[in-house]
Design a protein around this motif. Structure first.
Motif, PDB file in Angstrom:
ATOM      1  N   GLY A  74     -19.415 -57.975  33.834  1.00  0.00           N
ATOM      2  CA  GLY A  74     -18.781 -56.740  34.277  1.00  0.00           C
ATOM      3  C   GLY A  74     -19.339 -55.545  33.525  1.00  0.00           C
ATOM      4  O   GLY A  74     -20.361 -55.615  32.862  1.00  0.00           O
ATOM      5  N   PRO A  75     -18.649 -54.418  33.624  1.00  0.00           N
ATOM      6  CA  PRO A  75     -19.109 -53.240  32.902  1.00  0.00           C
ATOM      7  C   PRO A  75     -19.040 -53.457  31.405  1.00  0.00           C
ATOM      8  O   PRO A  75     -18.342 -54.336  30.918  1.00  0.00           O
ATOM      9  N   ALA A  76     -19.768 -52.641  30.677  1.00  0.00           N
ATOM     10  CA  ALA A  76     -19.804 -52.768  29.226  1.00  0.00           C
ATOM     11  C   ALA A  76     -18.406 -52.608  28.657  1.00  0.00           C
ATOM     12  O   ALA A  76     -17.656 -51.739  29.089  1.00  0.00           O
ATOM     13  N   PRO A  77     -18.001 -53.457  27.699  1.00  0.00           N
ATOM     14  CA  PRO A  77     -16.675 -53.336  27.104  1.00  0.00           C
ATOM     15  C   PRO A  77     -16.492 -51.962  26.491  1.00  0.00           C
ATOM     16  O   PRO A  77     -17.366 -51.421  25.862  1.00  0.00           O
ATOM     17  N   GLY A  78     -15.315 -51.397  26.677  1.00  0.00           N
ATOM     18  CA  GLY A  78     -15.012 -50.088  26.110  1.00  0.00           C
ATOM     19  C   GLY A  78     -15.260 -48.980  27.111  1.00  0.00           C
ATOM     20  O   GLY A  78     -14.737 -47.896  26.973  1.00  0.00           O
ATOM     21  N   GLY A  79     -16.055 -49.238  28.162  1.00  0.00           N
ATOM     22  CA  GLY A  79     -16.322 -48.225  29.176  1.00  0.00           C
ATOM     23  C   GLY A  79     -17.202 -47.127  28.639  1.00  0.00           C
ATOM     24  O   GLY A  79     -17.503 -47.048  27.450  1.00  0.00           O
ATOM     25  N   PRO A  83     -15.053 -45.807  22.449  1.00  0.00           N
ATOM     26  CA  PRO A  83     -15.453 -46.738  21.392  1.00  0.00           C
ATOM     27  C   PRO A  83     -15.042 -48.162  21.730  1.00  0.00           C
ATOM     28  O   PRO A  83     -14.057 -48.391  22.390  1.00  0.00           O
ATOM     29  N   LEU A  84     -15.825 -49.089  21.274  1.00  0.00           N
ATOM     30  CA  LEU A  84     -15.587 -50.505  21.503  1.00  0.00           C
ATOM     31  C   LEU A  84     -14.470 -50.962  20.566  1.00  0.00           C
ATOM     32  O   LEU A  84     -14.611 -50.904  19.358  1.00  0.00           O
ATOM     33  N   GLN A  85     -13.364 -51.407  21.114  1.00  0.00           N
ATOM     34  CA  GLN A  85     -12.223 -51.839  20.323  1.00  0.00           C
ATOM     35  C   GLN A  85     -11.967 -53.320  20.558  1.00  0.00           C
ATOM     36  O   GLN A  85     -11.799 -53.746  21.687  1.00  0.00           O
ATOM     37  N   ASN A 125     -22.233 -48.578  20.655  1.00  0.00           N
ATOM     38  CA  ASN A 125     -20.826 -48.808  20.346  1.00  0.00           C
ATOM     39  C   ASN A 125     -19.914 -47.913  21.180  1.00  0.00           C
ATOM     40  O   ASN A 125     -18.793 -48.286  21.489  1.00  0.00           O
ATOM     41  N   ASP A 126     -20.379 -46.732  21.570  1.00  0.00           N
ATOM     42  CA  ASP A 126     -19.543 -45.833  22.368  1.00  0.00           C
ATOM     43  C   ASP A 126     -19.560 -46.183  23.850  1.00  0.00           C
ATOM     44  O   ASP A 126     -18.928 -45.522  24.663  1.00  0.00           O
ATOM     45  N   GLY A 127     -20.299 -47.227  24.243  1.00  0.00           N
ATOM     46  CA  GLY A 127     -20.322 -47.677  25.627  1.00  0.00           C
ATOM     47  C   GLY A 127     -21.508 -47.160  26.424  1.00  0.00           C
ATOM     48  O   GLY A 127     -21.716 -47.575  27.555  1.00  0.00           O
ATOM     49  N   SER A 128     -22.302 -46.240  25.868  1.00  0.00           N
ATOM     50  CA  SER A 128     -23.460 -45.728  26.593  1.00  0.00           C
ATOM     51  C   SER A 128     -24.611 -46.728  26.528  1.00  0.00           C
ATOM     52  O   SER A 128     -24.750 -47.472  25.569  1.00  0.00           O
ATOM     53  N   MET A 129     -25.421 -46.733  27.568  1.00  0.00           N
ATOM     54  CA  MET A 129     -26.535 -47.665  27.667  1.00  0.00           C
ATOM     55  C   MET A 129     -27.714 -47.180  26.813  1.00  0.00           C
ATOM     56  O   MET A 129     -27.849 -45.993  26.543  1.00  0.00           O
ATOM     57  N   LEU A 130     -28.558 -48.113  26.377  1.00  0.00           N
ATOM     58  CA  LEU A 130     -29.782 -47.768  25.674  1.00  0.00           C
ATOM     59  C   LEU A 130     -30.872 -48.738  26.082  1.00  0.00           C
ATOM     60  O   LEU A 130     -30.607 -49.739  26.729  1.00  0.00           O
ATOM     61  N   LYS A 131     -32.101 -48.419  25.748  1.00  0.00           N
ATOM     62  CA  LYS A 131     -33.243 -49.271  26.082  1.00  0.00           C
ATOM     63  C   LYS A 131     -33.589 -50.135  24.876  1.00  0.00           C
ATOM     64  O   LYS A 131     -33.328 -49.764  23.731  1.00  0.00           O
ATOM     65  N   VAL A 132     -34.212 -51.273  25.145  1.00  0.00           N
ATOM     66  CA  VAL A 132     -34.602 -52.179  24.075  1.00  0.00           C
ATOM     67  C   VAL A 132     -35.565 -51.489  23.110  1.00  0.00           C
ATOM     68  O   VAL A 132     -35.583 -51.795  21.912  1.00  0.00           O
ATOM     69  N   VAL A 159     -25.007 -52.351  19.932  1.00  0.00           N
ATOM     70  CA  VAL A 159     -25.363 -51.830  18.617  1.00  0.00           C
ATOM     71  C   VAL A 159     -24.064 -51.372  17.957  1.00  0.00           C
ATOM     72  O   VAL A 159     -23.376 -50.479  18.456  1.00  0.00           O
ATOM     73  N   LEU A 160     -23.716 -52.012  16.854  1.00  0.00           N
ATOM     74  CA  LEU A 160     -22.473 -51.720  16.149  1.00  0.00           C
ATOM     75  C   LEU A 160     -22.728 -50.709  15.031  1.00  0.00           C
ATOM     76  O   LEU A 160     -23.843 -50.636  14.498  1.00  0.00           O
ATOM     77  N   PRO A 161     -21.687 -49.975  14.648  1.00  0.00           N
ATOM     78  CA  PRO A 161     -21.851 -49.053  13.524  1.00  0.00           C
ATOM     79  C   PRO A 161     -22.057 -49.857  12.236  1.00  0.00           C
ATOM     80  O   PRO A 161     -21.587 -50.989  12.136  1.00  0.00           O
ATOM     81  N   PRO A 162     -22.750 -49.283  11.250  1.00  0.00           N
ATOM     82  CA  PRO A 162     -22.917 -49.978   9.985  1.00  0.00           C
ATOM     83  C   PRO A 162     -21.556 -50.299   9.363  1.00  0.00           C
ATOM     84  O   PRO A 162     -20.567 -49.622   9.632  1.00  0.00           O
TER      85      PRO A 162
END
Length: 171
Positions: A74-79, A83-85, A125-132, A159-162
């Motif tokens: 489905g869609p990325a968790p957190g939308g 933020p991913l919770q 982590n905020d739900g936005s897409m990124l490239k490899v 990608v999680l925050p440090p």
């Protein structure tokens, strides 16, 4: 009525040998039934997704397929821009290297190579897409793996925050 006692027998008509055979048979049946009940309990405990409405324990996250569980395709968790919770990951580790088809992620068990393909989603982590190509060694990643695929293939890479980032400062 008059009962006749037979030598070596009882008034009920069972000899001592027959009584022991009955006791042994009943004991064997009870042991089989207790073993079957125990085995069924172990099986259900290890396969809770077969028992709807059950969960792993107080405070445990829902399992895949239950209401509230993130869906793998489905869609990325957190939308978007949320933020991913409380996300559930199959593996979490620090990115050590990236190739055209795989990631090397260092975790508690040591380095692990995880494949990715065109269907793999890379998410911040905020739900936005990124490239490899935006991934950098040293980034902390949360991996959702495709079930039943060998070699392990990532379905979603987040990608999680440090560690410690975004946490309120202790006073």
């Amino acid at each position: 009525m008059q009962e006749t006692a037979v030598a070596g027998g009882s008034a009920a008509g069972y000899t001592p040998r027959q009584r022991w055979a009955i006791i042994a048979a009943v004991s064997l049946l009870v042991t089989i039934m207790v073993g079957a009940a125990f085995s069924a309990g172990v099986y259900i405990g290890n396969n809770r997704e077969l028992a709807p409405g059950t969960f792993a324990g107080a405070g445990a996250p829902p399992r895949q397929g239950q209401p509230g569980a993130p869906q793998p395709n489905g869609p990325a968790p957190g939308g978007p821009n949320q933020p991913l919770q409380g996300a559930i990951f199959d593996a979490v580790g620090v990115l050590q290297g990236v190739s055209n088809t795989s990631l090397v992620v260092g975790g508690a068990e040591g380095p692990r190579t995880v494949a990715y393909d065109a269907a793999t989603q890379f998410v911040r982590n905020d739900g936005s897409m990124l490239k490899v190509t935006e991934l950098r060694p040293g980034a902390t990643l949360g991996l959702r793996l495709r079930p039943g695929v060998s070699p392990p293939t990532a379905d979603t890479v987040t990608v999680l925050p440090p560690a410690g980032a975004g946490q309120p400062a202790a006073q």
